[in-house]
Design a protein around this motif. Structure first.
Motif, PDB file in Angstrom:
ATOM      1  N   GLY A 164     -12.700 -22.473  -5.018  1.00 55.04           N
ATOM      2  CA  GLY A 164     -12.157 -21.693  -4.054  1.00 55.04           C
ATOM      3  C   GLY A 164     -12.737 -21.845  -2.471  1.00 55.04           C
ATOM      4  O   GLY A 164     -12.298 -21.912  -1.561  1.00 55.04           O
ATOM      5  N   ALA A 165     -14.169 -22.278  -2.688  1.00 49.09           N
ATOM      6  CA  ALA A 165     -15.048 -22.509  -1.533  1.00 49.09           C
ATOM      7  C   ALA A 165     -14.427 -23.812  -0.777  1.00 49.09           C
ATOM      8  O   ALA A 165     -14.312 -23.838   0.599  1.00 49.09           O
ATOM      9  N   ILE A 166     -14.326 -24.929  -1.593  1.00 47.23           N
ATOM     10  CA  ILE A 166     -14.127 -26.256  -1.099  1.00 47.23           C
ATOM     11  C   ILE A 166     -12.447 -25.916  -0.395  1.00 47.23           C
ATOM     12  O   ILE A 166     -12.315 -26.401   0.630  1.00 47.23           O
ATOM     13  N   MET A 167     -11.729 -25.279  -1.043  1.00 45.59           N
ATOM     14  CA  MET A 167     -10.222 -25.035  -0.608  1.00 45.59           C
ATOM     15  C   MET A 167     -10.424 -24.286   0.556  1.00 45.59           C
ATOM     16  O   MET A 167      -9.578 -24.631   1.576  1.00 45.59           O
ATOM     17  N   ALA A 168     -11.237 -23.356   0.955  1.00 50.14           N
ATOM     18  CA  ALA A 168     -11.156 -22.543   1.985  1.00 50.14           C
ATOM     19  C   ALA A 168     -11.519 -23.175   3.076  1.00 50.14           C
ATOM     20  O   ALA A 168     -10.888 -23.025   4.222  1.00 50.14           O
ATOM     21  N   ALA A 169     -12.612 -24.070   2.896  1.00 53.50           N
ATOM     22  CA  ALA A 169     -13.132 -24.874   4.096  1.00 53.50           C
ATOM     23  C   ALA A 169     -11.956 -25.847   4.387  1.00 53.50           C
ATOM     24  O   ALA A 169     -11.613 -26.271   5.643  1.00 53.50           O
ATOM     25  N   GLY A 170     -11.559 -26.433   3.470  1.00 52.80           N
ATOM     26  CA  GLY A 170     -10.229 -27.323   3.896  1.00 52.80           C
ATOM     27  C   GLY A 170      -9.056 -26.654   4.473  1.00 52.80           C
ATOM     28  O   GLY A 170      -8.278 -27.290   5.462  1.00 52.80           O
ATOM     29  N   VAL A 171      -8.679 -25.591   4.085  1.00 46.67           N
ATOM     30  CA  VAL A 171      -7.514 -24.792   4.789  1.00 46.67           C
ATOM     31  C   VAL A 171      -7.705 -24.508   6.129  1.00 46.67           C
ATOM     32  O   VAL A 171      -6.922 -24.531   6.963  1.00 46.67           O
ATOM     33  N   TYR A 172      -9.024 -23.970   6.598  1.00 41.66           N
ATOM     34  CA  TYR A 172      -9.337 -23.799   7.945  1.00 41.66           C
ATOM     35  C   TYR A 172      -9.295 -25.120   8.755  1.00 41.66           C
ATOM     36  O   TYR A 172      -8.932 -25.026   9.761  1.00 41.66           O
ATOM     37  N   ILE A 173      -9.834 -26.265   7.951  1.00 47.65           N
ATOM     38  CA  ILE A 173      -9.511 -27.535   8.811  1.00 47.65           C
ATOM     39  C   ILE A 173      -7.740 -27.860   9.261  1.00 47.65           C
ATOM     40  O   ILE A 173      -7.352 -28.011  10.076  1.00 47.65           O
ATOM     41  N   ILE A 174      -6.990 -27.537   8.107  1.00 52.57           N
ATOM     42  CA  ILE A 174      -5.474 -27.318   8.216  1.00 52.57           C
ATOM     43  C   ILE A 174      -5.189 -26.517   9.394  1.00 52.57           C
ATOM     44  O   ILE A 174      -4.412 -26.869  10.436  1.00 52.57           O
ATOM     45  N   ALA A 175      -5.740 -25.264   9.505  1.00 53.50           N
ATOM     46  CA  ALA A 175      -5.422 -24.452  10.562  1.00 53.50           C
ATOM     47  C   ALA A 175      -5.765 -24.767  12.013  1.00 53.50           C
ATOM     48  O   ALA A 175      -5.052 -24.695  12.808  1.00 53.50           O
ATOM     49  N   SER A 176      -6.926 -25.525  12.053  1.00 49.97           N
ATOM     50  CA  SER A 176      -7.204 -26.224  13.160  1.00 49.97           C
ATOM     51  C   SER A 176      -6.382 -27.116  13.846  1.00 49.97           C
ATOM     52  O   SER A 176      -6.650 -27.520  14.986  1.00 49.97           O
ATOM     53  N   LEU A 177      -5.840 -28.029  12.859  1.00 52.43           N
ATOM     54  CA  LEU A 177      -4.844 -28.904  13.405  1.00 52.43           C
ATOM     55  C   LEU A 177      -3.298 -28.470  13.568  1.00 52.43           C
ATOM     56  O   LEU A 177      -2.361 -29.270  13.884  1.00 52.43           O
ATOM     57  N   THR A 178      -3.126 -27.128  13.443  1.00 50.62           N
ATOM     58  CA  THR A 178      -1.827 -26.551  13.629  1.00 50.62           C
ATOM     59  C   THR A 178      -1.809 -25.415  14.630  1.00 50.62           C
ATOM     60  O   THR A 178      -2.738 -25.223  15.181  1.00 50.62           O
ATOM     61  N   SER A 179      -0.681 -24.839  14.799  1.00 54.62           N
ATOM     62  CA  SER A 179      -0.785 -23.941  15.870  1.00 54.62           C
ATOM     63  C   SER A 179       0.242 -22.804  15.611  1.00 54.62           C
ATOM     64  O   SER A 179       1.067 -22.801  14.514  1.00 54.62           O
ATOM     65  N   GLY A 180       0.082 -21.664  16.314  1.00 50.31           N
ATOM     66  CA  GLY A 180       1.317 -20.487  16.161  1.00 50.31           C
ATOM     67  C   GLY A 180       1.332 -19.804  14.835  1.00 50.31           C
ATOM     68  O   GLY A 180       0.339 -19.691  14.235  1.00 50.31           O
ATOM     69  N   ASP A 181       2.516 -19.612  14.341  1.00 44.31           N
ATOM     70  CA  ASP A 181       2.514 -19.054  13.099  1.00 44.31           C
ATOM     71  C   ASP A 181       2.186 -19.677  11.833  1.00 44.31           C
ATOM     72  O   ASP A 181       1.539 -19.262  10.996  1.00 44.31           O
ATOM     73  N   GLU A 182       2.047 -21.139  12.143  1.00 44.73           N
ATOM     74  CA  GLU A 182       1.619 -21.967  10.922  1.00 44.73           C
ATOM     75  C   GLU A 182       0.242 -21.811  10.839  1.00 44.73           C
ATOM     76  O   GLU A 182      -0.375 -21.962   9.626  1.00 44.73           O
ATOM     77  N   ALA A 183      -0.612 -21.832  12.036  1.00 46.14           N
ATOM     78  CA  ALA A 183      -1.915 -21.728  12.039  1.00 46.14           C
ATOM     79  C   ALA A 183      -2.267 -20.250  11.352  1.00 46.14           C
ATOM     80  O   ALA A 183      -3.278 -20.287  10.489  1.00 46.14           O
TER      81      ALA A 183
END
Length: 396
Positions: free
Chosen positions: A309-328
């Motif tokens: 869960g911790a590894i995935m959370a960190a990775g998901v926040y990276i994805i958020a930083s590379l996207t925008s708007g509704d996807e972020a």
């Protein structure tokens, strides 16, 4: 801070969404307090796995886990500037020198070991010795590349275990190595030598072809013919079954592909990270902490894995930083859900008897190591909390 969060999360406030991050800031501060409290107990040792009384068993000198205490200390220094964290982190440097002096100790985990120790030291303090050690580790990792199959060999044969071990490791690649590629990308940035970047990207492409199934679930390991490089079969080592989906391996790949996308700017790599995260979200259902393997059958112990869960959370926040708007907004909500699950059911930072940060980690369920503290879960918990608050400087 509001402007920093808006920038990091792709302008999330423009979607009308609101977040309350006070609980994450408070949790991060409790992590720092715990690191200070246990420093006289831990000393120069490095935690390996928790005991039932919430104290630590410690690593031997060449354990793959040996750097996660160091990583937490470097994060703590970044957050506080307190030299007590610098001294404790840098005092561990002999452990990493010893790894480079023993050829049997050097395997694909060099990325974990040196990104969170010597690379962190270089980035934080400009230590030339730390940089040199990190580059030597990157060269050793580069040397593990197998041109025939375009992959980094995972484990080493062990002389004491004879031919059966050599046969098992030959031609084998594992999901965890995606997270180790950061050491090669760092070495490329430092030296400009294209081999580091090219091997990292070739390995990632091989993982994408062979460890990710058509439904975006993942194998833990994949075996190639050690001579020809021909792909043979997917297997597991720590998961429930060869065709199941071990949650921590899947999380390593989410974070690894997301970090590679952040480093390279490659859109296809980002798309892989998105697909893997979306599949994990579906596989979790209504859960907020992943089960240790998404493919377990009825009657199999359904241990949770807080480290996944911790590894995935960190990775998901990276994805958020590379996207925008509704996807972020979607990825931030998923990351928040994972952090909230950890805080609700696994958080040990309010328990004064605990030496670690998270409980209910699953190291290797089939070997009997489950429902325990894990130092890598603790490191990624801190990283995820920091990413949730807008921090962007890490050691990958």
């Amino acid at each position: 801070m509001r402007a920093q969060l808006d920038s990091y999360f792709g302008g999330l406030t423009g979607t009308g969404a609101t977040r309350s991050t006070d609980r994450y800031q408070q949790a991060l501060e409790r992590c720092l307090d715990r690191l200070r409290e246990v420093m006289p107990i831990v000393g120069l040792r490095n935690p390996k796995i928790g005991r039932p009384d919430l104290t630590w068993n410690y690593c031997g000198p060449f354990d793959w886990v040996v750097s996660f205490q160091s990583g937490q200390l470097w994060l703590a220094l970044q957050l506080t500037g307190d030299p007590v964290f610098l001294n404790a982190a840098r005092a561990r440097r002999p452990v990493f020198r010893q790894i480079l002096q023993n050829r049997h100790a050097r395997d694909h985990d060099l990325g974990f070991q040196f990104s969170l120790s010597c690379v962190a030291d270089w980035l934080m303090t400009s230590s030339s010795e730390a940089r040199e050690l990190g580059l030597r580790a990157a060269e050793a990792l580069l040397a593990r590349f197998r041109h025939e199959g375009q992959y980094l060999q995972a484990w080493n044969p062990r002389p004491s275990q004879g031919g059966s071990r050599a046969e098992f490791v030959a031609g084998r690649v594992i999901a965890d190595t995606m997270q180790n590629l950061a050491l090669l990308h760092w070495a490329h940035r430092e030296t400009g030598h294209a081999d580091f970047r090219d091997v990292a990207m070739a390995h990632a492409a091989t993982v994408a072809r062979h460890l990710i199934r058509e439904d975006d679930t993942t194998y833990h390991t994949f075996v190639f013919d050690a001579v020809s490089g021909a792909p043979l079969r997917g297997e597991t080592h720590q998961g429930f079954a060869d065709e199941s989906c071990w949650s921590r391996g899947h999380a390593w790949m989410i974070h690894g592909f997301a970090q590679s996308a952040l480093t390279t700017g490659d859109k296809d790599t980002l798309d892989i990270a998105r697909r893997l995260a979306a599949r994990a979200e579906v596989l979790m259902g209504a859960d907020s902490v992943p089960v240790w393997d998404y493919g377990i059958t009825e009657g199999t112990p359904a241990f949770r894995d807080s480290s996944a869960g911790a590894i995935m959370a960190a990775g998901v926040y990276i994805i958020a930083s590379l996207t925008s708007g509704d996807e972020a907004a979607r990825w931030i909500a998923f990351g928040d859900r994972l952090l909230d699950g950890l805080l609700a059911t696994c958080d040990l930072t309010t328990n004064p008897a605990a030496h670690g940060l998270l409980n209910h980690g699953a190291a290797h369920v089939k070997a009997g190591f489950a429902d325990t503290m894990l130092p890598y879960g603790d490191y990624y918990f801190m990283e995820a909390l920091m990413r949730s608050l807008g921090h962007t400087q890490f050691f990958w």
